[in-house]
Design a protein around this motif. Structure first.
Motif, PDB file in Angstrom:
ATOM      1  N   UNK A 237       7.639   2.836  -1.125  1.00  0.00           N
ATOM      2  CA  UNK A 237       6.708   3.556  -1.987  1.00  0.00           C
ATOM      3  C   UNK A 237       6.634   2.944  -3.375  1.00  0.00           C
ATOM      4  N   UNK A 238       7.788   2.486  -3.889  1.00  0.00           N
ATOM      5  CA  UNK A 238       7.811   1.875  -5.216  1.00  0.00           C
ATOM      6  C   UNK A 238       7.029   0.567  -5.232  1.00  0.00           C
ATOM      7  N   UNK A 239       7.134  -0.220  -4.142  1.00  0.00           N
ATOM      8  CA  UNK A 239       6.398  -1.480  -4.086  1.00  0.00           C
ATOM      9  C   UNK A 239       4.892  -1.233  -3.973  1.00  0.00           C
ATOM     10  N   UNK A 240       4.498  -0.155  -3.275  1.00  0.00           N
ATOM     11  CA  UNK A 240       3.080   0.199  -3.230  1.00  0.00           C
ATOM     12  C   UNK A 240       2.572   0.565  -4.628  1.00  0.00           C
ATOM     13  N   UNK A 241       3.413   1.290  -5.369  1.00  0.00           N
ATOM     14  CA  UNK A 241       3.032   1.644  -6.738  1.00  0.00           C
ATOM     15  C   UNK A 241       2.892   0.392  -7.597  1.00  0.00           C
ATOM     16  N   UNK A 242       3.773  -0.579  -7.378  1.00  0.00           N
ATOM     17  CA  UNK A 242       3.691  -1.837  -8.117  1.00  0.00           C
ATOM     18  C   UNK A 242       2.384  -2.556  -7.827  1.00  0.00           C
ATOM     19  N   UNK A 243       1.982  -2.580  -6.550  1.00  0.00           N
ATOM     20  CA  UNK A 243       0.719  -3.227  -6.176  1.00  0.00           C
ATOM     21  C   UNK A 243      -0.468  -2.510  -6.817  1.00  0.00           C
ATOM     22  N   UNK A 244      -0.439  -1.175  -6.806  1.00  0.00           N
ATOM     23  CA  UNK A 244      -1.552  -0.402  -7.373  1.00  0.00           C
ATOM     24  C   UNK A 244      -1.652  -0.575  -8.883  1.00  0.00           C
TER      25      UNK A 244
END
Length: 423
Positions: free
Chosen positions: A369-376
């Protein structure tokens, strides 16, 4: 499904939220920057002023004063008005603080919200955002051209190119009285409705600005100010156009232009973008040689403009252009554990002190989830820190574009991040 709010923004007042708000800021700052480069100092104006300032300065016959002002009595029973435009307030401040007693011209810029009670539609808001400049104290055609060129440069710095500058002269005190009589003589022969006839008595120029097709047809053959300029006003206008030619600022002379405020004299102009439909004006202004004296100050001349931030945004969208960086941050921290988060919080502060935009994952979300937030977030780099990295005294720096990564000693991560962001 999220719960609907019990409240909404007032009708005709736009919200700017991320990511569009970043573009709003970029447009505003781009227009301001053009004025800064020409030596215009910032002035911060009150949101509301004495109602009499606008009634006297803007003009009783204008739609702004007669129909569009937000006017109310304060608790001291004083009549105050939310500012509908900037020039009158700037002139009041210049007189009140004695700026007109110093070096001339006084060159000032301002930005912020202005308020007009209009029928909301695309590009016409009740709270509108503007950037404006005023150059006060010198009547010089070269200064007129500079003001216009600053506006032109501001639009072009944003990548906007589908606009045109329309310009005219509204004459001066030596020719306007005679033209006023001539125009009134023409208008009073027409079958005008009572309200329009009253307007013709107060300010006949305003009738030429009527948007109704029937009135426009009736006034198609009205005498034009450009054909009745005094020698001095004509020479002034020709010099302004000559300076614009020298500066490479393209323009179209529009002899039927009438601005919506009464104080304009001589040079008057508007920037128009046809991609906006009916509300095509994205900015405009002109010279106002009698305004300061009318407001109780010295008989000094002035010229200025107001550029619409909202409408410039719409014009850019009509051209399929954007000016804001797509990313809100450069670096995004991904902690794996409580201690890792504590360390990344401190590291984020250090990087921000070096001018690097940093955010990190808060809450209890997992690595995925944290990596998805980083991408967004649009960040170029992710800083990934776990227990093993803490033990080894390193941190993983990951390139979010190509997926490559490297382990960097904790005390060197700031320098390495700076290097990678420059590449």
């Amino acid at each position: 499904m999220s719960k609907a709010s019990a409240f909404s923004a007032p009708k005709g007042v736009p919200d700017y939220v991320p990511p569009q708000s970043a573009e709003f800021v970029a447009v505003r700052d781009g227009l301001v920057r053009a004025a800064e480069l020409a030596g215009y100092g910032h002035i911060e104006l009150p949101i509301f002023e004495d109602t009499g300032l606008f009634a006297r300065g803007v003009g009783e016959s204008t739609d702004v004063v007669s129909k569009e002002m937000y006017t109310f009595a304060d608790r001291g029973d004083r009549s105050v008005t939310l500012r509908p435009e900037g020039t009158a307030g700037v002139m009041r401040a210049v007189i009140e603080h004695g700026l007109d007693r110093g070096q001339l011209p006084v060159k000032l810029r301002y930005d912020g919200p202005f308020f007009r009670y209009e029928r909301p539609q695309a590009g016409r808001y009740r709270q509108l955002q503007q950037v404006g400049v005023e150059a006060i104290g010198v009547d010089d055609p070269a200064l007129d051209a500079e003001v216009i060129a600053v506006a032109d440069a501001g639009f072009r710095s944003l990548g906007l190119d589908g606009f045109r500058l329309e310009i005219t002269s509204l004459g001066d005190d030596t020719c306007r009285p005679q033209y006023r009589e001539l125009l009134q003589e023409f208008l009073f022969r027409l079958p005008l409705d009572e309200q329009t006839r009253q307007r013709a008595e107060i300010n006949p120029l305003r009738v030429l600005d009527d948007k109704r097709a029937a009135v426009r047809e009736l006034t198609a053959d009205a005498p034009l100010m450009l054909d009745h300029l005094s020698d001095s006003a004509k020479e002034h206008f020709e010099q302004v156009l000559g300076h614009l030619d020298a500066l490479g600022v393209p323009y179209v002379v529009n002899p039927r232009m009438v601005r919506g405020l009464d104080y304009y004299t001589k040079t008057t102009f508007e920037f128009v973008h046809d991609g906006l439909g009916a509300q095509s004006g994205i900015g405009g202004g002109g010279r106002y040689d009698g305004l300061m004296e009318q407001l109780g100050g010295q008989p000094l001349s002035g010229i200025g403009f107001g550029l619409g931030v909202d409408r410039t945004l719409l014009a850019l969208a009509a051209e399929g252009k954007t000016v804001a960086p797509p990313a809100r941050v450069d670096v995004f921290g991904v902690p794996m554990g409580t201690e890792a988060k504590a360390r990344l919080v401190v590291l984020a502060r250090q990087l921000r002190a070096d001018g690097i935009r940093v955010d990190l994952a808060y809450g209890d979300r997992g690595v995925k989830g944290a990596m998805k937030a980083a991408d967004r977030s649009g960040a170029r780099l992710a800083l990934v820190l776990g227990d093993r990295d803490i033990t080894e005294g390193t941190i993983v720096v990951k390139n979010l574009a190509d997926g490559s990564q490297e382990s960097v000693p904790f005390d060197l991560v700031g320098a390495r991040v700076g290097e990678l962001l420059v590449d």
